[in-house]
Every structure is written in structure tokens, then in C-alpha cells.
Design an enzyme around this catalytic site. Structure first.
Site, PDB file in Angstrom:
ATOM      1  N   GLU A 174       0.579  -1.083   0.106  1.00 38.11           N
ATOM      2  CA  GLU A 174       0.034   0.055  -0.070  1.00 38.11           C
ATOM      3  C   GLU A 174       0.814   1.296  -0.098  1.00 38.11           C
ATOM      4  O   GLU A 174       0.696   2.432  -0.544  1.00 38.11           O
ATOM      5  CB  GLU A 174      -1.035  -0.265   1.226  1.00 38.11           C
ATOM      6  CG  GLU A 174      -1.829  -1.087   1.158  1.00 38.11           C
ATOM      7  CD  GLU A 174      -1.705  -2.457   1.718  1.00 38.11           C
ATOM      8  OE1 GLU A 174      -0.310  -2.577   1.957  1.00 38.11           O
ATOM      9  OE2 GLU A 174      -2.504  -3.221   1.501  1.00 38.11           O
ATOM     10  N   PHE A 180     -11.584  -8.092  13.478  1.00 42.91           N
ATOM     11  CA  PHE A 180     -10.336  -8.423  12.667  1.00 42.91           C
ATOM     12  C   PHE A 180     -10.013  -7.143  11.666  1.00 42.91           C
ATOM     13  O   PHE A 180     -11.014  -6.681  10.699  1.00 42.91           O
ATOM     14  CB  PHE A 180     -10.625  -9.579  11.646  1.00 42.91           C
ATOM     15  CG  PHE A 180      -9.525 -10.094  10.838  1.00 42.91           C
ATOM     16  CD1 PHE A 180      -8.143 -10.693  11.425  1.00 42.91           C
ATOM     17  CD2 PHE A 180      -9.763 -10.075   9.390  1.00 42.91           C
ATOM     18  CE1 PHE A 180      -7.250 -11.039  10.526  1.00 42.91           C
ATOM     19  CE2 PHE A 180      -8.747 -10.486   8.485  1.00 42.91           C
ATOM     20  CZ  PHE A 180      -7.520 -10.890   9.369  1.00 42.91           C
ATOM     21  N   LYS A 236     -17.719  -1.271   5.443  1.00 46.76           N
ATOM     22  CA  LYS A 236     -18.201  -2.325   4.298  1.00 46.76           C
ATOM     23  C   LYS A 236     -19.661  -2.494   4.139  1.00 46.76           C
ATOM     24  O   LYS A 236     -20.032  -2.605   2.894  1.00 46.76           O
ATOM     25  CB  LYS A 236     -17.491  -3.708   4.965  1.00 46.76           C
ATOM     26  CG  LYS A 236     -17.614  -4.672   3.833  1.00 46.76           C
ATOM     27  CD  LYS A 236     -16.626  -5.990   4.068  1.00 46.76           C
ATOM     28  CE  LYS A 236     -16.814  -6.857   3.089  1.00 46.76           C
ATOM     29  NZ  LYS A 236     -15.882  -8.244   3.700  1.00 46.76           N
ATOM     30  N   MET A 262      24.530   8.776   2.559  1.00 51.03           N
ATOM     31  CA  MET A 262      24.382  10.307   3.340  1.00 51.03           C
ATOM     32  C   MET A 262      24.815   9.994   4.996  1.00 51.03           C
ATOM     33  O   MET A 262      25.205  10.881   5.493  1.00 51.03           O
ATOM     34  CB  MET A 262      22.791  10.847   3.161  1.00 51.03           C
ATOM     35  CG  MET A 262      22.885  12.256   3.417  1.00 51.03           C
ATOM     36  SD  MET A 262      24.048  13.368   2.654  1.00 51.03           S
ATOM     37  CE  MET A 262      23.081  13.841   1.286  1.00 51.03           C
TER      38      MET A 262
END
Length: 577
Positions: A65, A127, A177, A492
Site C-alpha cells: 500500500e 479483525f 464495508k 548520506m
């Protein structure tokens, strides 16, 4: 009867559908043709609705994601449109947070849509339940949870309006949902262009414009600092005309890069920690400082208590919160940069500042001698430098590519030495400094501009943070060129340990995999260069190859990037070595 008929005629047509189908229709009405995401339990109804609209919306499935958010950012930064991504609840949603924070700091318009557990289960520790609205509050411009199907269109309309208006930013819409499943009657979708008490575009003050013009016209040693606001407001024409009419040297933040061609005679280079010598030194010598669409980030100002104290400061900025936040403005000009610059153009005099520009040239010569010459043309017995690789990339591509950088030494080198010829050609993580940004952002940039060459410039550390997004290239065959500058270090961090921690290298060595084998596994052509004699030919093959290509170049392990302003130092204390 006549009155009843009139009411009937005014009644808008309604269509019955699920909340998920309504969401997808809203996205289509907002002009979304490409979005990025990863499916999961709580967002499955939306994915099912997308299945019915495959001919209208292309869904790019990233492998994580976070990759979806960076791809959406790359898409938004190049296209100028709102980037869109989808994720499920719980870990899917929390995986968006880094990308949201990155987009927030870099003012990138993005709408993230997350699935949520059914409304009746919220608060039950179900869940994959997490309170993403609370979690994302600090890193979004606005967010909302929707629990009823009928509320989806209004939430989406507001989300797109807020994301793209004023100072752009990321927005999150969390939809339960059951709301996605719920069937309801929906009227024709209406986009949003106004929200009570939200003023995205402040009205220009004529007095502020007059005061700014007066200072600019009387200045002897003025300096323009330009940032992302020039690009976000599409002020390409107005900004260049302003620079050329006033004859004022202009220096850029890393987010403002490519708003003015690198080769423009009044483009005097990069500001800040690893920026050019002249604009940093002369920030503390100018008499008028004109900041255009930038926010005086600490990487630009160094020690702010010793920053441009001698100068009158004019600040063109759309966000009132940025005015006087870090640097006090003598003349704040609140408004959209495009409109502010257009108005100022009518008030400023045509001038030249040849003597002042000579000071830049003198300091440039010092930087050329002590830094640039060696970086771009190392001795034959020295290892390859990042600078010479970027020089060849720039020359061969003629500055026409979109350069997407990760974070670290290679980022600074690419921005210093690539000669940007075109508008909106630099995509990077400026504010948050997110390693792993470049690969997915380059994928998003290529989907936004398929006709342009897109090059992701990445170090060996950052590459491995989102390397799984090679799977997107494998699946979609999107043509992204990947330049891997491999110094087998977190470069760096190592440089800082070298300079400020007595060379006590702690956890910066990279034990790397065989990147060529990895590329092969994803069906991506690749090449590894270890000898300078083969570099230029390999870059020709890299850029001319049809399809994605990974070019890995082994560069000096302990090369440091200069100039450098040490943390806490003044811009006047910038070091050339």
C-alpha cells in the site's frame, strides 16, 4: 396541479445502486482514469464494482500500500491531477501513512480511500479494524469516515475539492464495508467547488502588491527564491516573465526545481544544505528577498536566527499558516502564485542587475574549481562518481527526461547536475525525505506521462525499501528506466558519520543482493557497470532500450557531497570541502 408538475420537473433523476458502485461512479465523474491500490477484505465491494468499470478506470495493483501512495504522488506531480489510491482496513490502511505524510509535507493532491469493518463492529476490535481516521488526522488535509451509502457522493466530492484546492494535500475517505454493500438511491453526482468557512484562495491585497513592487523596484541586490508553489499554481509563464522583466537572479528549492530551465541565465542554482555556493552565501547579502511559493524549510534556511537578517522579505504564498512561520515577512502577499505574479508583473519595472549577477559568477567559479570540476570529471584512477553518471544521463537525454529521485546522496547529485529543460520534470520526496519513494513514484509518473521518458534515480539502500514494486513493472510492462547508483553504503548517513561522528561508521554498510538477478527474475533487462570506459555506452543502451531497464553503476564508496551547510550552521557557513 401546475405547481406539482413544476416540482416533478425539478426532481433530479435517481439511480439505485450499491455504495461501492456509487463510489466508482463518483471517481469516474471526477475524471479518474488511473488509480493505484491493493485489495483486501474490507474494500472488496469496491473492487467488485471496479470490475464492472474496467473500460473506464485502470487499476494498477502495487505490491504494497505504501507503493500505491507514492505511485499516486508521482502521478499527481506530473499530471497536475489528483492521485488516487485504494486500500483495505487495518494494516492496509496503516501502510498508507508514510505516503500520506509525504504528500502532506510536499503539498501533493491525493485522495486515499480505505475500507473499514462494518459499522456495527467498529470499536469491537474486529479483525483488521483500526481507527485510521484518528491515525491519519495529523498527516491529512482532511479525512472522514462514511457509514451510510447515501453519504458517499458528498464525501468524495468534498475530498477531491479539498485535495486539489488552495495548498493541495492528501485526503482520506474511510468507508465501512456495510456502506459499500448498502443499496440506495443516488442523484446525479455533483462536484464540489465551495465549502463554508474554507477559503482556499485568499483574495489578493492591492496594498501588499504595491508594497512588494515598491521594494522590488528600488532593490539593488534582490534575490528570488522559488519553490513548489510555482509548479502547483501552473505559473510557468507568469514566473518566467517576472524573472526576466525584473532581471533578478532566481534560486530554487528542491521542490521548485524545473519551474525554470536549468540553463536560464537568471537561474542561479539550488538553495540549502547541499545547494550551490553562490545563492546560499548571497542570501545573507541581498537587500530584498522574494520568496515565491516556498516555505522556508530548515534545509533551506540553516540557522534561521542568522538567515537573511539584512534583507527585506517579500513572501508570495497561498497558505496563511506559512506566513511568518519560520521567517518574518516584511511584505506578505497572500494568494495563488499565478495570480500574484500576474498582478505584480504590471507593477514592477523592467531592470537588469548585472553588477549583482557578477557576484554570483565569482562564487560559482569558486564552487566550480573546488567541487564541480572534480565531481563531474574525476581522475582516471579514482572511482566513478555519481556526478559524472548524472552528467552523461543529462547530456544524452538532453535534459528532457522526468527525473524521479529517492532520498540521499544520489538525490542531491541528480538535482545539482541534471540539466532540466522542461517544466514539471523533477519528482522527489522533499519534506519527509522518504527512502523508497522513487521506484513507485516513477511508475506513477510514467502512467501520467506515457509519452515522456521517466528515469528513477535510486541508491542501493532506498531501492530495497520498495523493491517489490518491480512486480508492477513486470506485470504492466510500464517503461521505467532505473538508475541504481550503488556505493554499498547508506551514503548520506555515512557522510555524516564521517564528518561529525569521527568516522565511526555504525550500521551503514550495505550487504546487497545481486540486483542483476533480481531484475532478471522480474523480466527486466539490466546491466552492471564497474569500469568508467564502459559507462557512456551503457547509458546509451539504457536510455534507448525499449521497455524498462535497470542500470547499476558502482560508484565511489566514500565520496562525500559538497557543498554542505552543517546542521545548525548559517547559510553563510556553507562548506566547499
Amino acid at each position: 396541479m401546475e405547481e406539482v408538475a413544476t416540482k416533478s420537473q425539478k426532481t433530479k433523476a435517481k439511480t439505485t445502486m450499491s455504495g461501492a458502485a456509487a463510489l466508482v461512479n463518483c471517481l469516474i465523474r471526477e475524471g479518474v482514469e488511473t488509480l493505484f491500490g491493493y485489495p483486501g477484505g474490507a474494500i472488496m465491494p469496491v473492487y467488485d464494482a471496479l470490475f464492472d468499470q474496467k473500460d473506464k478506470i485502470k487499476h494498477i495493483m502495487t505490491r504494497h500500500e505504501q507503493g500505491a501512495t507514492h505511485a499516486a504522488q508521482g502521478f499527481a506531480r506530473v499530471s497536475g491531477k489528483v492521485g488516487v489510491c485504494l486500500a483495505t482496513s487495518g494494516p492496509g490502511a496503516t501502510n498508507l501513512i508514510t505516503g500520506l505524510a509525504d504528500a502532506q509535507l510536499d503539498s501533493t493532491p491525493m485522495v486515499c480511500i480505505t475500507g473499514q469493518v462494518p459499522g456495527k463492529m467498529i470499536g469491537s476490535d474486529a479483525f483488521q479494524e483500526t481507527d485510521i481516521v484518528s491515525i491519519s488526522m495529523a498527516v491529512t488535509k482532511w479525512n472522514i469516515q462514511v457509514t451510510k451509502a447515501k453519504d458517499i457522493p458528498n464525501a468524495v466530492a468534498k475530498a477531491f475539492f479539498i485535495a486539489r484546492s488552495g495548498k493541495p494535500g492528501p485526503v482520506l475517505v474511510d468507508i465501512t464495508k456495510d456502506a459499500q454493500f448498502e443499496v440506495a438511491d443516488f442523484e446525479e453526482y455533483e462536484t464540489c467547488d465551495q465549502i463554508r468557512s474554507y477559503v482556499p484562495n485568499p483574495k489578493l491585497s492591492e496594498k501588499a502588491l504595491d508594497d512588494a513592487a515598491k521594494l522590488i523596484n528600488s532593490a539593488k541586490k534582490p534575490l528570488i527564491l522559488f519553490g513548489h508553489g510555482v509548479l502547483l499554481s501552473n505559473a510557468k509563464k507568469e514566473f518566467q516573465e517576472f524573472v526576466e522583466k525584473t532581471g533578478i537572479p532566481a534560486a530554487w528549492t528542491i521542490m521548485g526545481l524545473s519551474a525554470l530551465p536549468t540553463s536560464h541565465p537568471l537561474n542561479v542554482g539550488m538553495l540549502g544544505m547541499h545547494g550551490n555556493y553562490a545563492p546560499n552565501i548571497l542570501t545573507n547579502e541581498c537587500d530584498v528577498l522574494i520568496a515565491v511559493g516556498m516555505r522556508f524549510d530548515d534545509r533551506v534556511t540553516g540557522d534561521v536566527s542568522r538567515y537573511a537578517k539584512q534583507a527585506k522579505v517579500i513572501h508570495l504564498e497561498i497558505d496563511p499558516a506559512e506566513i511568518n512561520k519560520n521567517v518574518e515577512a516584511d511584505v506578505p502577499v497572500l494568494g495563488n502564485c499565478k495570480e500574484s505574479l500576474a498582478a505584480l508583473l504590471n507593477k514592477v519595472n523592467k531592470k537588469k542587475h548585472d553588477e549583482w549577477l557578477t557576484r554570483f559568477k565569482e562564487l560559482n567559479a569558486q564552487e566550480e574549481e573546488k567541487v564541480i570540476k572534480n565531481e563531474l570529471n574525476p581522475q582516471a584512477d579514482e572511482p566513478m562518481s555519481m556526478g559524472e553518471v548524472i552528467k552523461h544521463i543529462s547530456n544524452i537525454s538532453r535534459g528532457n527526461a522526468i527525473i524521479v529521485t529517492d532520498v540521499g546522496q544520489h538525490q542531491m547529485v541528480a538535482q545539482r547536475y541534471y540539466k532540466y529543460a522542461n517544466w514539471k520534470s523533477n519528482v522527489t520526496s522533499g519534506g519527509l525525505g522518504t527512502m523508497g519513494f522513487a521506484l513507485p513514484a516513477a511508475i506513477g509518473a510514467k502512467f501520467a506521462a506515457p509519452h515522456r521518458q521517466v528515469i528513477a534515480v535510486i541508491g542501493d539502500g532506498g531501492f530495497q525499501m520498495t523493491i517489490q514494486e518491480l512486480g508492477v513493472i513486470f506485470e504492466t510492462k510500464v517503461d521505467v528506466k532505473i538508475l541504481l547508483l550503488n556505493n554499498e553504503f547508506l551514503g548520506m548517513v555515512r557522510q555524516w558519520q564521517d564528518m561529525f561522528f569521527e568516522k565511526r561508521y555504525s550500521s551503514v554498510d550495505m550487504v546487497n543482493p545481486d540486483f542483476q538477478m533480481i531484475a532478471k527474475g522480474y523480466g527486466i533487462a539490466s546491466e552492471k557497470v564497474t569500469e568508467r570506459e564502459k559507462l557512456e555506452d551503457s547509458i546509451h543502451r539504457f536510455l534507448n532500450h525499449e521497455g524498462s531497464y535497470l542500470l547499476e553503476v558502482m560508484v565511489g564508496k566514500e565520496n562525500n557531497i559538497f557543498p554542505m551547510i552543517p546542521t545548525g550552521a548559517s547559510v553563510s557557513e556553507i562548506r566547499l570541502e
